[in-house]
Design an enzyme around this catalytic site. Structure first.
Site, PDB file in Angstrom:
ATOM      1  CG  HIS A 188      -8.039  -9.113 -28.646  1.00 57.75           C
ATOM      2  ND1 HIS A 188      -8.879  -9.637 -27.777  1.00 57.75           N
ATOM      3  CD2 HIS A 188      -7.599  -8.075 -28.625  1.00 57.75           C
ATOM      4  CE1 HIS A 188      -8.751  -8.528 -26.935  1.00 57.75           C
ATOM      5  NE2 HIS A 188      -8.191  -7.668 -27.629  1.00 57.75           N
ATOM      6  CG  ASP A 220     -10.871 -10.921 -34.139  1.00 55.63           C
ATOM      7  OD1 ASP A 220     -11.573  -9.796 -34.235  1.00 55.63           O
ATOM      8  OD2 ASP A 220     -10.299 -11.116 -33.222  1.00 55.63           O
ATOM      9  CD  GLN A 277      -7.472  -3.696 -34.049  1.00 55.66           C
ATOM     10  OE1 GLN A 277      -7.440  -2.582 -34.801  1.00 55.66           O
ATOM     11  NE2 GLN A 277      -7.675  -3.655 -32.869  1.00 55.66           N
ATOM     12  CE  LYS A 281     -11.356  -3.322 -30.986  1.00 58.84           C
ATOM     13  NZ  LYS A 281     -10.578  -2.823 -30.109  1.00 58.84           N
ATOM     14  CB  CYS A 323      -5.846  -8.252 -25.179  1.00 55.94           C
ATOM     15  SG  CYS A 323      -6.812  -7.151 -23.972  1.00 55.94           S
TER      16      CYS A 323
HETATM   17  N1  PLP Z   1      -9.992  -9.067 -31.689  1.00 57.45           N
HETATM   18  C1  PLP Z   1      -9.053  -7.854 -32.041  1.00 57.45           C
HETATM   19  C2  PLP Z   1      -8.214  -8.166 -32.961  1.00 57.45           C
HETATM   20  C3  PLP Z   1      -9.041  -6.678 -31.359  1.00 57.45           C
HETATM   21  O1  PLP Z   1      -8.171  -5.809 -31.674  1.00 57.45           O
HETATM   22  C4  PLP Z   1     -10.032  -6.780 -30.083  1.00 57.45           C
HETATM   23  C5  PLP Z   1      -9.861  -5.314 -29.486  1.00 57.45           C
HETATM   24  O2  PLP Z   1      -9.112  -4.860 -29.255  1.00 57.45           O
HETATM   25  C6  PLP Z   1     -10.918  -7.472 -29.969  1.00 57.45           C
HETATM   26  C7  PLP Z   1     -10.983  -8.739 -30.765  1.00 57.45           C
HETATM   27  C8  PLP Z   1     -12.021  -7.390 -28.864  1.00 57.45           C
HETATM   28  O3  PLP Z   1     -12.972  -6.386 -29.332  1.00 57.45           O
HETATM   29  P1  PLP Z   1     -14.151  -5.841 -28.167  1.00 57.45           P
HETATM   30  O4  PLP Z   1     -13.117  -5.559 -26.721  1.00 57.45           O
HETATM   31  O5  PLP Z   1     -14.559  -4.508 -29.080  1.00 57.45           O
HETATM   32  O6  PLP Z   1     -15.026  -6.873 -28.031  1.00 57.45           O
END
Ligand code: PLP
Length: 400
Positions: free
Chosen positions: A117, A194, A197, A220, A358
């Site tokens: 992401h 990270d 998900q 999430k 993203c």
């Molecule tokens: N990393 C991953 C794999 C994601 O799917 C997302 C959000 O879709 C993020 C990071 C960013 O999360 P946030 O916008 O809640 O900070």
């Protein structure tokens, strides 16, 4: 499963029952979470840590109970290794900036993957630019499976950290993070995961994984927006400078100099999102009461059902077909722009996400502008997939 706990789902849009398949972007919140937050604001709202008065002490207790709940949920060794952030994005920015200032020098390297992401790409690019370091990326194959065996050859004596998604939001791939961590650790390189998900779909045990950092977002995992978690091993957090300065994060301030508070407060400058932390605590309680394994099995059943129905329908290109994947179906109709399809699907009452999610490097890898993404959560049911299929038939009919 438990759909009734989510009042928002009990509505019609465009005269059809709402089907919500945008769970990888954010999940809906059960009543227990919404009530806990409104109770907080109705009964104990107060600023924390600084006050001796009753409300402040109660709010502080609740905030620290939330930290304790998060610690137990991911099996961290210590409460002070749990840092509340605004979400995954802020957690990664914190580590990139703070770890970067402490450990990255000119010529050093950071390894990510091509399926990250943007939140796990851009902060590393920013700090690398500042420090004269370089971002390198591990590739994935045509199914969306990470080529983990190539990690060893990417690592050099200049590699300072590996940062990788547990689960890809664009492909659904579950990455072999334990294997990645073992390889990196053989070279004394720390690993940041990270978990945005993964946290609501799989049991996460940070000690068992032996990851150095792990982060996720409350919104999430059936919790509120505005709160997230960074887990970090004490041995790293202790050596990293504060990310932001301000109240709460200090021991002593004079005009000339400041000494910083101990963990976790060193990294929690300013008034935290107390009500959101309490909401997150309830979301964890909610998931634990159902059981993460039960949630994962239910979602797996939906995934199998959805993929089979879509295969039956035909004309669909699946993007991300890793054998080990979570309940995310990313796909395109041959010859139809995902955005055009998305508009029709929406009109049929089904919320899916269209676009690059993203994760533009993933789209570049496949040479596509984006995908349509249906992602499932614990409250989704098979009849909703049938409604998605009905919507997809309409797309085929209109553009076919
Ligand atoms: N990393 C991953 C794999 C994601 O799917 C997302 C959000 O879709 C993020 C990071 C960013 O999360 P946030 O916008 O809640 O900070």
């Amino acid at each position: 499963m438990n759909r009734k706990d989510f009042i928002i789902l009990d509505q019609k849009i465009y005269d059809r029952p709402l089907v919500y398949f945008d769970n990888a972007a954010t999940t809906q919140k059960p009543e227990i979470v919404i009530n806990a937050m409104s109770d907080y604001y109705r009964t104990i709202n107060s600023n924390i840590h600084r006050g001796v008065h009753y409300l402040s002490q109660r709010a502080t207790d609740q905030f620290e109970i939330a930290r304790q709940r998060v610690r137990a949920f991911i099996n961290a060794a210590n409460n002070h290794e749990i840092i509340f952030t605004r979400g995954t994005t802020e957690a990664i920015n914190l580590v990139a900036s703070s770890f970067g200032k402490a450990f990255l020098c000119a010529g050093d390297e950071v390894i990510i993957t091509e399926m990250e992401h943007h939140a796990n790409i851009v902060p590393w690019q920013m700090i690398c630019e500042e420090r004269g370091a370089k971002v390198k990326a591990l590739s994935f194959d045509s199914r969306g499976v990470l080529e983990a065996e190539k990690l060893e050859s990417l690592i050099t004596e200049k590699t300072k950290i590996v940062s990788i998604a547990h689960i890809s939001n664009a492909l659904g791939t579950i990455n072999p993070i334990k294997q990645i961590i073992e390889i990196a650790h053989r070279h004394d390189i720390p690993v940041m995961v990270d978990g945005a998900q993964a946290i609501s779909h799989a049991k996460v045990d940070v000690q068992e994984l032996d990851c150095d950092f792990y982060c996720f977002s409350g919104h999430k995992m059936y919790g509120p927006m505005g709160i997230g978690v960074l887990y970090g091993k004490e041995k790293w957090l202790d050596k990293m400078p504060p990310y932001q300065g301000g109240g709460e994060m200090i021991k002593k301030v004079t005009i000339e100099k400041t000494t910083y508070a101990d963990l976790p407060f060193k990294f929690e400058a300013g008034t935290p999102a107390v009500g959101d932390a309490i909401g997150l605590e309830k979301a964890i309680e909610y998931m634990e009461n159902i059981g993460i394994e039960k949630i994962a099995n239910h979602e797996e059943e939906l995934l199998q059902y959805g993929v089979a129905k879509m295969q039956e329908l035909g004309g669909i290109d699946f993007v991300g077909t890793a054998p080990d994947k979570t309940a995310i179906i990313s796909f395109n109709f041959k010859g139809i722009h995902p955005y055009d399809a998305g508009v029709i699907i929406d009109r049929m009452g089904v919320a899916v996400r269209t676009g690059h999610h993203c994760a533009q490097p993933v789209m570049d890898h496949f040479g596509i502008p984006g995908t349509i993404r249906a992602s499932f959560a614990l409250y989704n049911e098979k009849w909703e997939i049938d409604m998605l299929i009905e919507a997809l038939k309409k797309v085929k009919m209109m553009f076919g």
